[in-house]
Design a protein around this motif. Structure first.
Motif, PDB file in Angstrom:
ATOM      1  N   UNK A  70       1.426  -1.206  -0.278  1.00  0.00           N
ATOM      2  CA  UNK A  70       0.375  -0.033  -0.100  1.00  0.00           C
ATOM      3  C   UNK A  70       0.973   1.572  -0.007  1.00  0.00           C
ATOM      4  N   UNK A  71       1.942   1.582   0.910  1.00  0.00           N
ATOM      5  CA  UNK A  71       2.796   2.706   0.978  1.00  0.00           C
ATOM      6  C   UNK A  71       4.066   2.673   0.428  1.00  0.00           C
ATOM      7  N   UNK A  72       4.023   1.745  -0.513  1.00  0.00           N
ATOM      8  CA  UNK A  72       5.302   1.450  -0.974  1.00  0.00           C
ATOM      9  C   UNK A  72       6.780   0.998  -0.387  1.00  0.00           C
ATOM     10  N   UNK A  73       6.485   1.128   0.732  1.00  0.00           N
ATOM     11  CA  UNK A  73       8.089   1.146   1.432  1.00  0.00           C
ATOM     12  C   UNK A  73       8.373  -0.101   1.828  1.00  0.00           C
ATOM     13  N   UNK A  74       9.756  -0.507   1.328  1.00  0.00           N
ATOM     14  CA  UNK A  74      10.261  -2.187   1.360  1.00  0.00           C
ATOM     15  C   UNK A  74      10.542  -1.947   2.959  1.00  0.00           C
ATOM     16  N   UNK A 132      -7.893  -2.325   3.088  1.00  0.00           N
ATOM     17  CA  UNK A 132      -7.464  -2.099   2.027  1.00  0.00           C
ATOM     18  C   UNK A 132      -8.893  -1.170   1.069  1.00  0.00           C
ATOM     19  N   UNK A 133      -9.836  -0.780   1.435  1.00  0.00           N
ATOM     20  CA  UNK A 133     -10.823  -0.405   1.102  1.00  0.00           C
ATOM     21  C   UNK A 133     -11.576   0.949   2.094  1.00  0.00           C
ATOM     22  N   UNK A 134     -10.827   0.529   2.941  1.00  0.00           N
ATOM     23  CA  UNK A 134     -10.741   2.146   4.229  1.00  0.00           C
ATOM     24  C   UNK A 134      -9.994   3.406   3.757  1.00  0.00           C
ATOM     25  N   UNK A 135     -10.525   4.575   4.210  1.00  0.00           N
ATOM     26  CA  UNK A 135     -10.148   5.850   3.218  1.00  0.00           C
ATOM     27  C   UNK A 135      -8.479   5.823   4.249  1.00  0.00           C
ATOM     28  N   UNK A 136      -7.989   5.763   4.736  1.00  0.00           N
ATOM     29  CA  UNK A 136      -6.928   4.641   5.770  1.00  0.00           C
ATOM     30  C   UNK A 136      -6.185   4.253   4.639  1.00  0.00           C
ATOM     31  N   UNK A 170      -2.312   6.612  -1.615  1.00  0.00           N
ATOM     32  CA  UNK A 170      -2.083   8.408  -1.618  1.00  0.00           C
ATOM     33  C   UNK A 170      -0.307   8.497  -1.335  1.00  0.00           C
ATOM     34  N   UNK A 171       0.114   7.726  -0.480  1.00  0.00           N
ATOM     35  CA  UNK A 171       1.657   7.592  -0.125  1.00  0.00           C
ATOM     36  C   UNK A 171       2.119   7.153  -0.961  1.00  0.00           C
ATOM     37  N   UNK A 210       2.179   6.592   7.245  1.00  0.00           N
ATOM     38  CA  UNK A 210       2.691   5.463   7.469  1.00  0.00           C
ATOM     39  C   UNK A 210       3.084   5.046   9.037  1.00  0.00           C
ATOM     40  N   UNK A 211       3.119   5.572   9.575  1.00  0.00           N
ATOM     41  CA  UNK A 211       3.574   4.605  10.784  1.00  0.00           C
ATOM     42  C   UNK A 211       2.407   3.863  11.393  1.00  0.00           C
ATOM     43  N   UNK A 212       1.185   4.346  11.659  1.00  0.00           N
ATOM     44  CA  UNK A 212      -0.246   3.145  11.189  1.00  0.00           C
ATOM     45  C   UNK A 212       0.248   1.707  10.218  1.00  0.00           C
TER      46      UNK A 212
END
Length: 403
Positions: A65-69, A221-225, A231-232, A250-252
């Motif tokens: 979701x965030x792309x942070x590996x 995945x389907x939530x606003x969060x 978007x990140x 991202x921390x969450x």
């Protein structure tokens, strides 16, 4: 159903069916047949499918979701394992407190690691997480030996105080892990002709928790969060220009992902109450990366498929030795048989990693979406054929009529 749309409900029900009937699905060959060695329907392996599926689902919430590996997610798996074993040593052999504490401790540890690591992005973030994992491994292996057991690992003993349970059984052995009295190793067998199916209590506990974890992942995945996390990944800089700070999101995601890893660690020790430092090593972190990418990063079911595929390779393909290959190709002339065996042998047995590496390369090059993308392409291919046949059947009368 359960707050899911029609597509997600169908996917969830498919996963439920596959999980519940896995003892049948994973045992397609009769026990006495030559192909029985490809059966994967025994409790230990089925449990691993689910546990590492949970691990990969959690990692996918961060990476997909965030792309942070993250190259250090195994640290949370290891911390959760240690926390679970300590609960069994000090409190009870009931797996519920052990699993809960594993999730909480892993979540707190991931909060600390994430708060520091997320100050950087890209390769710097990946290196920071790798450094934390390797530091955790080194501490568990040597410095924190009284807490972790060091090289031998943390395990149960007859002298454990265990507040809510006896230290040992009347027979003088260490009590078994249980779920309110139902022992995790309890199994029932069903023989149907030449097939033997095993239904294990520990597997179905893992199955319930995996389904809950999968359902939660769908809702995220389907939530606003989840949309904020996407978007990140899409353009974090543009997100900042709109006045939104991506760091809390991202921390969450990092903490949630760490808690999933802690749940997997707690389930591992619930099935086998032993925690070792090797679970924190960088190769364990790399394995969950492979699982997610191979299955399909950013997809819902992809990480589960990737985890199952790699664990199948590790436990089944790795057992194919030279003798088995000679049995397969015994119908060939002796010289040709030896030649064919020499061609296949480097890719099975101890060389199963070579096969996995080649398949991973092919997936990255030709199927960036992993196994899920491959399935989607096949589905589209079969949908096109009936459509083309229908067009031809409809077009033929109209052209004759025009004549």
């Amino acid at each position: 159903m359960l707050g899911l749309n029609k597509k997600d409900t169908s996917l969830f029900l498919i996963v439920v069916v596959l999980t519940v009937f896995a003892p049948f699905i994973l045992n397609p060959f009769p026990v006495g047949s030559d192909l029985a060695q490809f059966n994967a329907g025994y409790p230990d392996l089925m449990q691993r499918f689910l546990i590492f599926g949970i691990f990969a689902i959690g990692f996918n919430i961060l990476f997909g979701l965030t792309g942070y590996l993250s190259f250090g997610h195994a640290a949370f798996l290891g911390v959760g394992s240690y926390a679970g074993v300590w609960m069994m040593k000090l409190l009870t052999m009931n797996v519920v407190p052990a699993i809960l504490v594993s999730v909480v401790v892993a979540g707190l540890f991931s909060l600390v690691v994430g708060w520091i690591s997320l100050r950087r992005s890209g390769i710097y973030f990946s290196i920071l997480t790798l450094a934390f994992a390797q530091m955790s491994f080194a501490l568990a292996y040597s410095v924190l030996t009284p807490i972790t057991g060091g090289e031998t690992g943390l395990q149960l003993s007859l002298s454990d105080p265990r507040v809510l349970g006896v230290g040992a059984t009347p027979a003088g052995s260490i009590p078994l892990t249980n779920f309110f009295g139902l022992e995790m190793r309890d199994s029932a067998e069903l023989a149907l002709g030449g097939w033997l199916f095993t239904f294990n209590a520990g597997y179905y506990l893992c199955a319930v928790l995996m389904l809950v974890a999968f359902y939660v992942a769908i809702r995220i995945f389907r939530s606003p969060f989840g949309m904020m996390l996407k978007a990140v990944k899409s353009n974090q800089q543009r997100m900042q220009y709109t006045g939104l700070d991506p760091k809390p999101y991202t921390l969450a995601a990092f903490v949630i992902s760490g808690m999933y890893a802690g749940l997997a660690g707690g389930l591992m020790v619930s099935m086998d109450p032993l925690a070792g430092a090797e679970r924190m090593f960088w190769t364990a972190s790399g394995e969950v990366v492979l699982m997610t990418i191979l299955g399909g990063a950013g997809t819902l079911i992809g990480p589960v498929l990737g985890a199952g595929f790699i664990k199948y390779m590790e436990n089944i393909v790795s057992k194919i030795n030279e003798g088995i290959l000679h049995t397969w190709f015994a119908f060939l002339p002796d010289g040709l048989e030896d030649f064919v065996v020499s061609l296949f042998y480097p890719f099975v047995g101890k060389g199963w990693n070579l096969t996995l590496g080649l398949m991973f390369m092919l997936v990255v090059i030709f199927l960036p979406g992993g196994i899920v993308e491959g399935g989607q392409r096949i589905a589209r291919l079969f949908r096109r054929r009936p459509a083309r046949a229908h067009e031809r059947s409809v077009g033929a009368p109209s052209s004759s009529a025009a004549e």
